[in-house]
Motif scaffolding. Structure first.
Motif, PDB file in Angstrom:
ATOM      1  N   ILE A 208      49.922  45.424  34.176  1.00 41.29           N
ATOM      2  CA  ILE A 208      50.215  46.777  34.648  1.00 41.29           C
ATOM      3  C   ILE A 208      50.075  46.854  36.158  1.00 41.29           C
ATOM      4  CG2 ILE A 208      49.434  49.192  34.574  1.00 41.29           C
ATOM      5  CD1 ILE A 208      48.619  48.678  31.657  1.00 41.29           C
ATOM      6  N   LEU A 209      49.007  46.256  36.698  1.00 46.75           N
ATOM      7  CA  LEU A 209      48.799  46.249  38.144  1.00 46.75           C
ATOM      8  C   LEU A 209      49.892  45.451  38.846  1.00 46.75           C
ATOM      9  CD1 LEU A 209      44.929  45.693  38.377  1.00 46.75           C
ATOM     10  CD2 LEU A 209      46.188  47.848  38.615  1.00 46.75           C
ATOM     11  N   GLU A 210      50.298  44.337  38.243  1.00 46.03           N
ATOM     12  CA  GLU A 210      51.346  43.515  38.852  1.00 46.03           C
ATOM     13  C   GLU A 210      52.656  44.296  38.953  1.00 46.03           C
ATOM     14  OE1 GLU A 210      53.635  39.202  38.245  1.00 46.03           O
ATOM     15  OE2 GLU A 210      52.195  39.919  36.740  1.00 46.03           O
TER      16      GLU A 210
ATOM     17  N   ALA B 273      47.611  47.099  44.283  1.00 45.93           N
ATOM     18  CA  ALA B 273      47.198  47.929  43.152  1.00 45.93           C
ATOM     19  C   ALA B 273      45.881  47.405  42.612  1.00 45.93           C
ATOM     20  CB  ALA B 273      48.258  47.919  42.055  1.00 45.93           C
ATOM     21  N   VAL B 274      44.953  48.302  42.319  1.00 44.43           N
ATOM     22  CA  VAL B 274      43.635  47.883  41.849  1.00 44.43           C
ATOM     23  C   VAL B 274      43.203  48.706  40.637  1.00 44.43           C
ATOM     24  CG1 VAL B 274      42.968  47.274  44.206  1.00 44.43           C
ATOM     25  CG2 VAL B 274      42.276  49.485  43.273  1.00 44.43           C
TER      26      VAL B 274
ATOM     27  N   ILE C  49      35.584  47.453  42.127  1.00 40.50           N
ATOM     28  CA  ILE C  49      36.929  46.939  41.887  1.00 40.50           C
ATOM     29  C   ILE C  49      36.845  45.809  40.870  1.00 40.50           C
ATOM     30  CG2 ILE C  49      38.989  45.944  42.935  1.00 40.50           C
ATOM     31  CD1 ILE C  49      38.286  48.827  43.812  1.00 40.50           C
ATOM     32  N   ALA C  50      37.515  45.994  39.721  1.00 44.33           N
ATOM     33  CA  ALA C  50      37.424  45.031  38.625  1.00 44.33           C
ATOM     34  C   ALA C  50      38.642  44.124  38.532  1.00 44.33           C
ATOM     35  CB  ALA C  50      37.239  45.778  37.301  1.00 44.33           C
ATOM     36  N   ALA C  51      39.796  44.562  39.062  1.00 44.56           N
ATOM     37  CA  ALA C  51      41.018  43.752  39.026  1.00 44.56           C
ATOM     38  C   ALA C  51      41.951  44.260  40.121  1.00 44.56           C
ATOM     39  CB  ALA C  51      41.697  43.845  37.660  1.00 44.56           C
ATOM     40  N   LYS C  52      42.868  43.384  40.561  1.00 37.44           N
ATOM     41  CA  LYS C  52      43.801  43.800  41.609  1.00 37.44           C
ATOM     42  C   LYS C  52      45.052  42.944  41.558  1.00 37.44           C
ATOM     43  CE  LYS C  52      42.333  40.660  45.294  1.00 37.44           C
ATOM     44  NZ  LYS C  52      41.968  40.538  46.723  1.00 37.44           N
TER      45      LYS C  52
END
Length: 277
Positions: free
Chosen positions: A103-105, A115-116, A127-130
């Motif tokens: 989804i972030l990609e 996007a994070v 911040i857990a993912a980006k």
């Protein structure tokens, strides 16, 4: 001929469905959606559409495994603690950061931004993912970076979608960072922005906390429908362009929330893209 094949396929699929398991599943979902903690046997039968004796047998069996519990008077049923271990395993397998990756990609590539995914932890978020877009100039933020809960766009998105009691408690705190420094807080303006966020599904910080940096954020809900964090994009484009991306960010937050088990509306990201065009 096509109808005959479809009917035959449907009959074959139904051959492998266990009526007892299907009824037990329907009872569990019925209790999960109940407005009150406990439901009587008659209420369950009416909602699920099965005979009283059959429902009683299923409930007693589920209770043996801790999936169902009775109230102290023994006249009502609710979901049991045995479901906790099952749900914990599901949450371990379907972790928010892992599910957020695609989804972030897509969001980062569509908006040419960073996007994070941020998750709430007490009075802060981390911040857990980006995912960073493909532009030559972008914003870099590291995994694990921590920020105040009320900071900028994500703070507005969180405050807007907290339950009213929790929101009131949050807004009573001495230092609030919605506009950067606490002394910049404008409560009337904040109330208007939170109302707009609840209506549109996203919040903005347009070059206010950090000059030249525009941020758009949307809430992310967990399996029980409670707020767990946010999805956010960082842009170096104009505020007008950032605002146009708001619906995409809102839909990304909803998409992840749905994958985590939250019940949100099902408007597709394609329709959001069509609106923007």
């Amino acid at each position: 001929m096509n109808d005959e094949l479809k009917n035959k396929k449907k009959e074959n699929n139904e051959r492998y469905v266990s009526p007892a398991v299907e009824q037990a599943s329907r009872i569990l979902f019925c209790l999960a959606e109940a407005k009150s903690t406990f439901m009587s046997l008659l209420e369950i039968c009416a909602h699920v559409g099965i005979h009283k004796s059959k429902a009683f047998t299923i409930l007693e069996t589920l209770q043996r495994f801790g999936l169902i519990r009775k109230n102290e008077e023994g006249k009502g049923y609710a979901l049991g603690p045995g479901l906790i271990s099952l749900s914990r395993k599901v949450l371990d397998d379907l972790s928010a950061p892992r599910l957020a990756g695609p989804i972030l990609e897509e969001l980062a590539l569509e908006t040419n931004s960073t996007a994070v995914l941020g998750l709430m932890a007490d009075k802060r978020v981390f911040i857990a993912a980006k995912h960073e877009g493909e532009g030559n100039i972008g914003v870099t933020i590291r995994i694990g970076h921590r920020l105040p809960l009320t900071y900028g766009a994500h703070g507005k998105a969180i405050a807007a979608f907290l339950v009213e009691e929790e929101r009131k408690s949050l807004l009573k705190e001495k230092n609030l960072y919605f506009y950067g420094r606490p002394e910049k807080l404008d409560r009337k303006r904040l109330d208007e922005e939170l109302a707009r966020c609840r209506n549109e599904g996203f919040a903005e910080d347009l070059s206010e906390v950090n000059p030249g940096l525009n941020v758009v954020a949307a809430p992310v809900m967990g399996p029980s429908g409670t707020l767990i964090g946010f999805i956010e994009i960082f842009l170096l484009f104009s505020p007008e362009i950032a605002h146009q991306y708001g619906p995409l960010v809102a839909e990304a937050g909803k998409a992840l929330s749905r994958q985590l088990g939250a019940k949100v509306d099902t408007e597709s990201i394609q329709s959001k893209k069509a609106m923007r065009r």
